[in-house]
Design a protein around this motif. Structure first.
Motif, PDB file in Angstrom:
ATOM      1  N   PRO A 195       0.809  -1.228   0.000  1.00  0.00           N
ATOM      2  CA  PRO A 195       0.000   0.000   0.000  1.00  0.00           C
ATOM      3  C   PRO A 195       0.840   1.275   0.000  1.00  0.00           C
ATOM      4  CG  PRO A 195      -0.790  -1.554   1.656  1.00  0.00           C
ATOM      5  CD  PRO A 195       0.525  -2.074   1.173  1.00  0.00           C
ATOM      6  N   LEU A 196       2.107   1.166   0.423  1.00  0.00           N
ATOM      7  CA  LEU A 196       2.930   2.369   0.535  1.00  0.00           C
ATOM      8  C   LEU A 196       3.506   2.803  -0.802  1.00  0.00           C
ATOM      9  CD1 LEU A 196       4.080   4.445   2.503  1.00  0.00           C
ATOM     10  CD2 LEU A 196       6.059   2.962   2.813  1.00  0.00           C
ATOM     11  N   ASP A 197       4.054   1.865  -1.567  1.00  0.00           N
ATOM     12  CA  ASP A 197       4.698   2.255  -2.822  1.00  0.00           C
ATOM     13  C   ASP A 197       4.125   1.563  -4.053  1.00  0.00           C
ATOM     14  OD1 ASP A 197       5.718  -0.322  -2.628  1.00  0.00           O
ATOM     15  OD2 ASP A 197       7.658   0.343  -1.857  1.00  0.00           O
ATOM     16  N   GLY A 198       3.121   0.700  -3.863  1.00  0.00           N
ATOM     17  CA  GLY A 198       2.464   0.078  -5.002  1.00  0.00           C
ATOM     18  C   GLY A 198       3.206  -1.084  -5.622  1.00  0.00           C
ATOM     19  N   LYS A 199       4.359  -1.478  -5.078  1.00  0.00           N
ATOM     20  CA  LYS A 199       5.113  -2.588  -5.646  1.00  0.00           C
ATOM     21  C   LYS A 199       4.459  -3.923  -5.280  1.00  0.00           C
ATOM     22  CE  LYS A 199       9.616  -0.284  -5.665  1.00  0.00           C
ATOM     23  NZ  LYS A 199      11.011  -0.309  -5.136  1.00  0.00           N
ATOM     24  N   ILE A 200       4.578  -4.894  -6.197  1.00  0.00           N
ATOM     25  CA  ILE A 200       4.034  -6.227  -5.927  1.00  0.00           C
ATOM     26  C   ILE A 200       4.908  -6.925  -4.885  1.00  0.00           C
ATOM     27  CG2 ILE A 200       3.558  -8.500  -6.905  1.00  0.00           C
ATOM     28  CD1 ILE A 200       2.870  -7.150  -9.529  1.00  0.00           C
ATOM     29  N   VAL A 201       4.287  -7.367  -3.795  1.00  0.00           N
ATOM     30  CA  VAL A 201       5.029  -8.046  -2.732  1.00  0.00           C
ATOM     31  C   VAL A 201       4.679  -9.526  -2.643  1.00  0.00           C
ATOM     32  CG1 VAL A 201       5.341  -5.965  -1.357  1.00  0.00           C
ATOM     33  CG2 VAL A 201       3.286  -7.348  -1.017  1.00  0.00           C
ATOM     34  N   GLY A 202       3.653  -9.962  -3.400  1.00  0.00           N
ATOM     35  CA  GLY A 202       3.286 -11.369  -3.346  1.00  0.00           C
ATOM     36  C   GLY A 202       2.089 -11.660  -4.233  1.00  0.00           C
ATOM     37  N   VAL A 203       1.639 -12.923  -4.201  1.00  0.00           N
ATOM     38  CA  VAL A 203       0.483 -13.380  -4.982  1.00  0.00           C
ATOM     39  C   VAL A 203      -0.321 -14.334  -4.105  1.00  0.00           C
ATOM     40  CG1 VAL A 203      -0.278 -14.741  -6.975  1.00  0.00           C
ATOM     41  CG2 VAL A 203       1.632 -13.172  -7.217  1.00  0.00           C
ATOM     42  N   VAL A 204      -1.658 -14.183  -4.138  1.00  0.00           N
ATOM     43  CA  VAL A 204      -2.537 -15.173  -3.525  1.00  0.00           C
ATOM     44  C   VAL A 204      -3.181 -15.959  -4.656  1.00  0.00           C
ATOM     45  CG1 VAL A 204      -4.479 -13.550  -3.368  1.00  0.00           C
ATOM     46  CG2 VAL A 204      -4.416 -15.559  -1.894  1.00  0.00           C
ATOM     47  N   ASP A 205      -3.251 -17.295  -4.516  1.00  0.00           N
ATOM     48  CA  ASP A 205      -3.667 -18.153  -5.635  1.00  0.00           C
ATOM     49  C   ASP A 205      -4.569 -19.271  -5.133  1.00  0.00           C
ATOM     50  OD1 ASP A 205      -3.002 -19.389  -8.513  1.00  0.00           O
ATOM     51  OD2 ASP A 205      -2.822 -20.989  -7.012  1.00  0.00           O
ATOM     52  N   LEU A 206      -5.644 -19.540  -5.896  1.00  0.00           N
ATOM     53  CA  LEU A 206      -6.540 -20.665  -5.625  1.00  0.00           C
ATOM     54  C   LEU A 206      -6.277 -21.724  -6.683  1.00  0.00           C
ATOM     55  CD1 LEU A 206      -9.018 -21.500  -3.782  1.00  0.00           C
ATOM     56  CD2 LEU A 206     -10.434 -20.850  -5.731  1.00  0.00           C
ATOM     57  N   ARG A 214     -14.440 -22.346 -11.363  1.00  0.00           N
ATOM     58  CA  ARG A 214     -15.691 -21.609 -11.309  1.00  0.00           C
ATOM     59  C   ARG A 214     -15.425 -20.202 -11.830  1.00  0.00           C
ATOM     60  NH1 ARG A 214     -16.739 -26.029 -10.615  1.00  0.00           N
ATOM     61  NH2 ARG A 214     -18.124 -27.044  -9.114  1.00  0.00           N
ATOM     62  N   PRO A 215     -16.405 -19.575 -12.449  1.00  0.00           N
ATOM     63  CA  PRO A 215     -16.178 -18.230 -12.987  1.00  0.00           C
ATOM     64  C   PRO A 215     -15.723 -17.219 -11.950  1.00  0.00           C
ATOM     65  CG  PRO A 215     -18.229 -19.155 -13.840  1.00  0.00           C
ATOM     66  CD  PRO A 215     -17.744 -20.100 -12.779  1.00  0.00           C
ATOM     67  N   HIS A 216     -16.134 -17.464 -10.700  1.00  0.00           N
ATOM     68  CA  HIS A 216     -15.809 -16.464  -9.674  1.00  0.00           C
ATOM     69  C   HIS A 216     -14.470 -16.729  -8.977  1.00  0.00           C
ATOM     70  CE1 HIS A 216     -18.310 -19.670  -7.747  1.00  0.00           C
ATOM     71  NE2 HIS A 216     -17.270 -19.675  -6.923  1.00  0.00           N
ATOM     72  N   ASN A 217     -13.680 -17.724  -9.400  1.00  0.00           N
ATOM     73  CA  ASN A 217     -12.392 -17.983  -8.747  1.00  0.00           C
ATOM     74  C   ASN A 217     -11.473 -16.761  -8.789  1.00  0.00           C
ATOM     75  OD1 ASN A 217     -13.309 -20.532  -8.303  1.00  0.00           O
ATOM     76  ND2 ASN A 217     -11.821 -21.588  -9.603  1.00  0.00           N
ATOM     77  N   THR A 218     -11.433 -16.096  -9.953  1.00  0.00           N
ATOM     78  CA  THR A 218     -10.567 -14.924 -10.089  1.00  0.00           C
ATOM     79  C   THR A 218     -11.034 -13.800  -9.172  1.00  0.00           C
ATOM     80  OG1 THR A 218     -10.199 -15.526 -12.403  1.00  0.00           O
ATOM     81  CG2 THR A 218      -9.533 -13.314 -11.721  1.00  0.00           C
ATOM     82  N   ALA A 219     -12.365 -13.631  -9.092  1.00  0.00           N
ATOM     83  CA  ALA A 219     -12.898 -12.591  -8.206  1.00  0.00           C
ATOM     84  C   ALA A 219     -12.579 -12.897  -6.753  1.00  0.00           C
ATOM     85  CB  ALA A 219     -14.410 -12.456  -8.404  1.00  0.00           C
ATOM     86  N   LEU A 220     -12.612 -14.185  -6.393  1.00  0.00           N
ATOM     87  CA  LEU A 220     -12.324 -14.572  -5.006  1.00  0.00           C
ATOM     88  C   LEU A 220     -10.897 -14.218  -4.614  1.00  0.00           C
ATOM     89  CD1 LEU A 220     -12.997 -16.038  -2.350  1.00  0.00           C
ATOM     90  CD2 LEU A 220     -12.317 -18.175  -3.467  1.00  0.00           C
ATOM     91  N   VAL A 221      -9.930 -14.575  -5.460  1.00  0.00           N
ATOM     92  CA  VAL A 221      -8.537 -14.289  -5.094  1.00  0.00           C
ATOM     93  C   VAL A 221      -8.254 -12.790  -5.154  1.00  0.00           C
ATOM     94  CG1 VAL A 221      -7.632 -16.558  -5.709  1.00  0.00           C
ATOM     95  CG2 VAL A 221      -7.762 -14.785  -7.463  1.00  0.00           C
ATOM     96  N   ALA A 222      -8.922 -12.079  -6.084  1.00  0.00           N
ATOM     97  CA  ALA A 222      -8.733 -10.627  -6.141  1.00  0.00           C
ATOM     98  C   ALA A 222      -9.244  -9.981  -4.859  1.00  0.00           C
ATOM     99  CB  ALA A 222      -9.450 -10.043  -7.357  1.00  0.00           C
ATOM    100  N   ALA A 223     -10.404 -10.446  -4.359  1.00  0.00           N
ATOM    101  CA  ALA A 223     -10.937  -9.910  -3.110  1.00  0.00           C
ATOM    102  C   ALA A 223     -10.030 -10.248  -1.930  1.00  0.00           C
ATOM    103  CB  ALA A 223     -12.348 -10.453  -2.877  1.00  0.00           C
TER     104      ALA A 223
END
Length: 684
Positions: A195-206, A214-223
């Protein structure tokens, strides 16, 4: 089969995830993959891609193929080294802490669903995994487990690696994977940004076997990624508050009108107030909104003010520095820019400089005439504003760096003026120019991504000590000469000159005149750095300075260890005085330290000394007192010194000039010692 496409970059900008619909044909996608591998050059160059293969997937296949990924691979690389896993856990402690709440709540819901939720760091290495037990177990077969590396450069197209590459929520389904061994899986990943500098610090993945799509898998990990980012912001806000509190409690002299910057443990500005115009232009204002945490430095682990000052950009080094600790660990620093610094009078400056000079001179132990003459020259150079460089010559171990620090102590204008030391003999030829002058980003293979200042820039406003300058490659010497003459340094790969105000102290154990004659050292550079030179005498030429140094190191080591000082017998003292000390002061210091460790008692006799000192192979040297009185052995160095004075007086028939010469001390020092021990010249 219908599956949902990933959201566009434009839709994400408004925090809305818009899902479109595309046709997915397993057999057609598999054929397209096989055709791609069979005729890769044509497929890569053909602007028309198969309509049933998404452009995101096609582009990722191309990156995977050109990156050398084995399309028949069945698993990701895995590190099972316990130390490396522990390091990963420590390095990503904040990310793991921020994800803990989300993972705990979602993990309870995944049992029996055939899905697993994983957390990867900014390099795609898995650091946490929860979910259905059977799926977690099966994930081990393809190394979808803690320590597995899932960036595109390691395992090709996949939800984690492709999300890292695109910087957006991404799904990769079944045959869309690049490696054959993971085509039975489906995965949806979303990047997590600081949140401080906008750099990617990791990834959450299902992830799971393809039927879980399921169509909502991408929405779930984004949330989930947004929840983790929110937790990171809360952690950073709490740390920001605690660092401000730590600063307030440790800097009572701070005034509201002073400029202030607080940096966190990553060296990023998390707070700024009342900055002068010059510094404000270099940093974006505001608290911890996204993209506002400008990186300023790599916060050194030592936490010392001097190391922090060296890590700062040159234009910020005029500030006052306060290291900030939380729970005993260094977690940031405060940079204070006084609003109206008071300029001390020349008298005050001179008085402070003289005090620093006296303190530094006191670190050079000895009273022999040859040593005091060298110290006098160094003090004159330190006080002079016209002498920009000094050459210190002497054998290895004589303490040449002490003379460089003496010049620094006597010439510094503020407590923050840097002292930078570089050993020319410890730098490889290829890196010499970069270490000396610095480089810009991408200047050469292996160059720092952000560029790097050289020692000249780091020493700006202070003293640069170049030890063993005779080891400097001949091709680098013209550039050093140019910097010394123009007082401007050019980083490698940069046309812009950077003015530097540096006093150079060069030291060497070589005879530079012989090096010049042999063509190994430039004559013009020698005359430039050697306008004023000092020869630090070897210990064998310093007479009874040996006794003073033994006394100094003896008491210093004893105080540090909490023991009583050692007591040297007269025979031991005589052997030490007669020894030639090829390693000079360094050898003597190491000997005293070894005696403190190995001696069975506090008394040191001949049997405690090394064989090279006691074997009698060293002939007495001029200026060394080796006459031993048959009187009772002395128990302390003071008693040994008293006896040595009497021996010298006896040997020279009371002639004080010859006694002083024999002992290697000045006549005033001899008079003082005779008075100290109550010795009259006529006692003989």
């Amino acid at each position: 089969m219908k599956i949902d496409a990933l959201p566009t970059r434009a839709s994400l900008a408004g925090n809305q995830i818009a899902l479109g619909s595309i046709d997915y044909d397993e057999r057609a996608t598999m054929r397209a993959w096989e055709d791609f591998l069979a005729d890769e050059p044509k497929c890569v160059r053909d602007p028309i891609r198969p309509s049933h293969v998404r452009s995101l997937i096609h582009d990722s296949w191309y990156r995977s193929a050109t990156g050398g990924i084995n399309a028949q691979g069945i698993e990701a690389p895995l590190s099972s080294d316990r130390d490396e896993i522990e390091y990963l856990t420590r390095a990503n402690a904040e990310l793991l802490s921020a994800a803990r709440r989300s993972f705990a709540s979602i993990g309870q819901l995944l049992e029996g669903t055939g899905a697993m939720l994983v957390l990867a760091d900014s390099d795609g290495v898995l650091i946490d995994a929860i979910g259905d037990k059977k799926t977690l177990h099966d994930g081990m077969d393809i190394h979808l487990a803690i320590g597995g590396k899932w960036n595109e450069g390691a395992v090709g197209t996949n939800g984690i690696g492709t999300a890292l590459w695109t910087g957006e929520p991404t799904f990769v389904h079944a045959a869309e994977h690049f490696c054959a061994g993971i085509k039975s899986w489906t995965c949806a990943g979303a990047p997590i940004r600081d949140p401080l500098d906008g750099k990617i610090v990791g990834v959450v993945d299902l992830s799971g076997y393809s039927p879980i799509f399921r169509p909502h898998n991408t929405a779930l990990v984004a949330a989930t990624a947004r929840q983790i980012e929110k937790a990171l912001a809360e952690q950073q806000q709490e740390q920001r508050t605690r660092l401000l509190e730590a600063f307030i409690s440790s800097a009572p002299g701070y005034r509201r009108k002073d400029g202030l910057v607080i940096v966190d443990h990553r060296g990023r500005a998390i707070y700024r107030n009342n900055l002068p115009d010059g510094e404000a232009a270099e940093m974006t204002s505001g608290p911890i909104d996204a993209g506002r945490g400008r990186w300023l430095m790599n916060l050194p682990s030592s936490g010392s003010e001097a190391d922090i000052a060296r890590a700062l950009p040159a234009h910020l080094r005029s500030c006052h520095i306060t290291p900030l600790k939380l729970d005993g660990d260094l977690r940031g620093a405060a940079l204070v820019f006084p609003s109206a610094p008071t300029v001390p009078s020349p008298t005050v400056i001179n008085r402070e400089a003289d005090k620093h000079l006296q303190d530094a001179a006191a670190m050079i132990v000895g009273e022999s005439e040859v040593l005091l003459a060298a110290v006098d020259v160094a003090c004159r150079v330190a006080r002079s504003k016209s002498v920009a460089s000094l050459l210190v010559e002497g054998e290895t171990g004589v303490g040449k760096e002490l003379f460089a620090r003496l010049v620094h102590a006597g010439s510094r204008r503020t407590d923050s003026d840097p002292f930078i030391a570089m050993n020319c003999g410890a730098i490889t030829k290829d890196l010499f120019g970069s270490e000396l002058f610095g480089h810009v980003a991408g200047a050469f293979t292996g160059a720092s991504r952000d560029g790097k200042p050289g020692v000249f820039e780091l020493a700006n406003g202070g003293v640069l000590s170049l030890d063993e300058i005779g080891e400097m490659p001949l091709e680098i010497q013209p550039f050093l000469l140019r910097v010394l003459e123009e007082r401007v340094v050019h980083r490698i790969g940069d046309n812009r000159g950077r003015p530097v105000d540096v006093r150079l102290v060069a030291s060497t154990n070589r005879d530079l005149k012989q090096e010049v004659a042999a063509g190994r050292f430039r004559r013009d550079l020698y005359y430039r750095i050697g306008a004023v030179s000092i020869t630090v005498p070897p210990l064998r030429d310093r007479g009874e300075d040996v006794l003073l140094l033994i006394e100094h190191f003896n008491r210093k080591i004893a105080a540090a260890s909490g023991d009583e000082p050692l007591e040297f017998s007269q025979e031991a003292v005589a052997a030490l005085l007669a020894y030639r000390w090829p390693g000079n002061v360094r050898e003597l210091k190491n000997l005293v330290g070894r005696l403190h460790i190995l001696a069975r008692g506090r008394g040191i006799g001949l049997h405690d000394l090394p064989e090279e000192i006691t074997d009698g192979g060293s002939e007495p040297q001029p200026g060394s007192n080796t006459a031993v009185s048959p009187e009772e052995p002395a128990g302390t160095l003071a008693e040994a010194e008293h006896q040595a004075l009497k021996n010298a007086l006896t040997a020279e028939g009371g002639n004080l000039s010859r006694v002083a010469q024999r002992l290697g001390i000045s006549r005033p020092t001899l008079y003082r010692k005779l008075e100290q021990y109550g010795i009259r010249r006529g006692f003989v």
